[in-house]
Design an enzyme around this catalytic site. Structure first.
Site: not given
Length: 235
Positions: A56, A128
């Protein structure tokens, strides 16, 4: 329950083909695809949440740098809105489905029987986590290459079609990120006959009322008020 190591090998081979990256450490891509429910069922200790956290951050950084270059004349406020659209769950779910990531997720056997019961947020989390795995395995350049070739493939095209399609969501993401505040929508006025009512909604952020707008429904008025507020932040 005993694991199927042959299936794990097949997963690695197929996911590598889909994402266009070969891992030196095959275990790390398996970790990226492993949900906590799977570790509970098979008594494993490693799942993908730490990789998701790392990925992320890398995606946020890469998207920020690319937006800064692509839009040299756009103000910080609007860039923040653009970035929120590029890293939002709904967008990453589309990426996951395009790369067929849901088919290779390691989840509990009960969830695997019907992927429709699995939260699509897990699909976004896996994207992610894969970014984090590529970064650890091949470095930042490899992670960025994956992001630009498989995730953020057409930034300008995507943003031209959907930059403010949901202004309330975009405004909330922006204000939470920048001020740690959630916008509040206040009913200012309701008028007209039952078959043709109009509503005036205001957006309050913190102690300040930022915009008011009129719509034929509360939702329409709130969206318009959110759009007006976003335009103020763009300046």
């Amino acid at each position: 329950m005993q694991k199927d190591n042959t299936r794990d090998s097949d997963i690695v081979q197929k996911i590598e083909e889909n994402i266009g990256y070969r891992f030196t450490d095959k275990n790390i891509i398996l970790q990226a695809l492993t949900h906590r429910s799977y570790t509970n069922e098979y008594q494993e200790t490693i799942h993908n949440e730490r990789l998701e956290f790392l990925g992320d951050a890398i995606l946020q950084l890469t998207a920020t740098c690319k937006l800064y270059t692509l839009y040299p004349d756009v103000a910080e406020g609007e860039l923040s809105v653009y970035r929120s659209l590029l890293v939002k769950t709904e967008f990453l779910v589309q990426v996951a489905e395009k790369l067929k990531i849901p088919s290779y997720l390691r989840v509990s056997s009960g969830q695997k029987k019907d992927l429709n019961t699995v939260s699509t947020g897990l699909f976004a989390d896996a994207v992610e986590a894969i970014i984090g795995a590529i970064y650890l395995d091949g470095g930042l350049e490899a992670a960025e290459q994956f992001i630009f070739e498989k995730v953020l493939t057409d930034i300008q095209g995507y943003l031209s079609q959907a930059p403010l399609q949901d202004a309330k969501t975009a405004l909330q993401e922006y204000t939470q990120q920048e001020f740690d505040i959630t916008p509040e929508y206040i009913m200012i006025d309701e008028s007209g006959p039952d078959h043709a009512k109009t509503f005036t909604i205001g957006v309050k952020i913190g102690d300040s009322m930022h915009a008011q707008a009129i719509g034929k429904s509360k939702q329409e008025a709130a969206q318009k008020a959110a759009e007006q507020t976003l335009k103020r932040y763009k300046k």
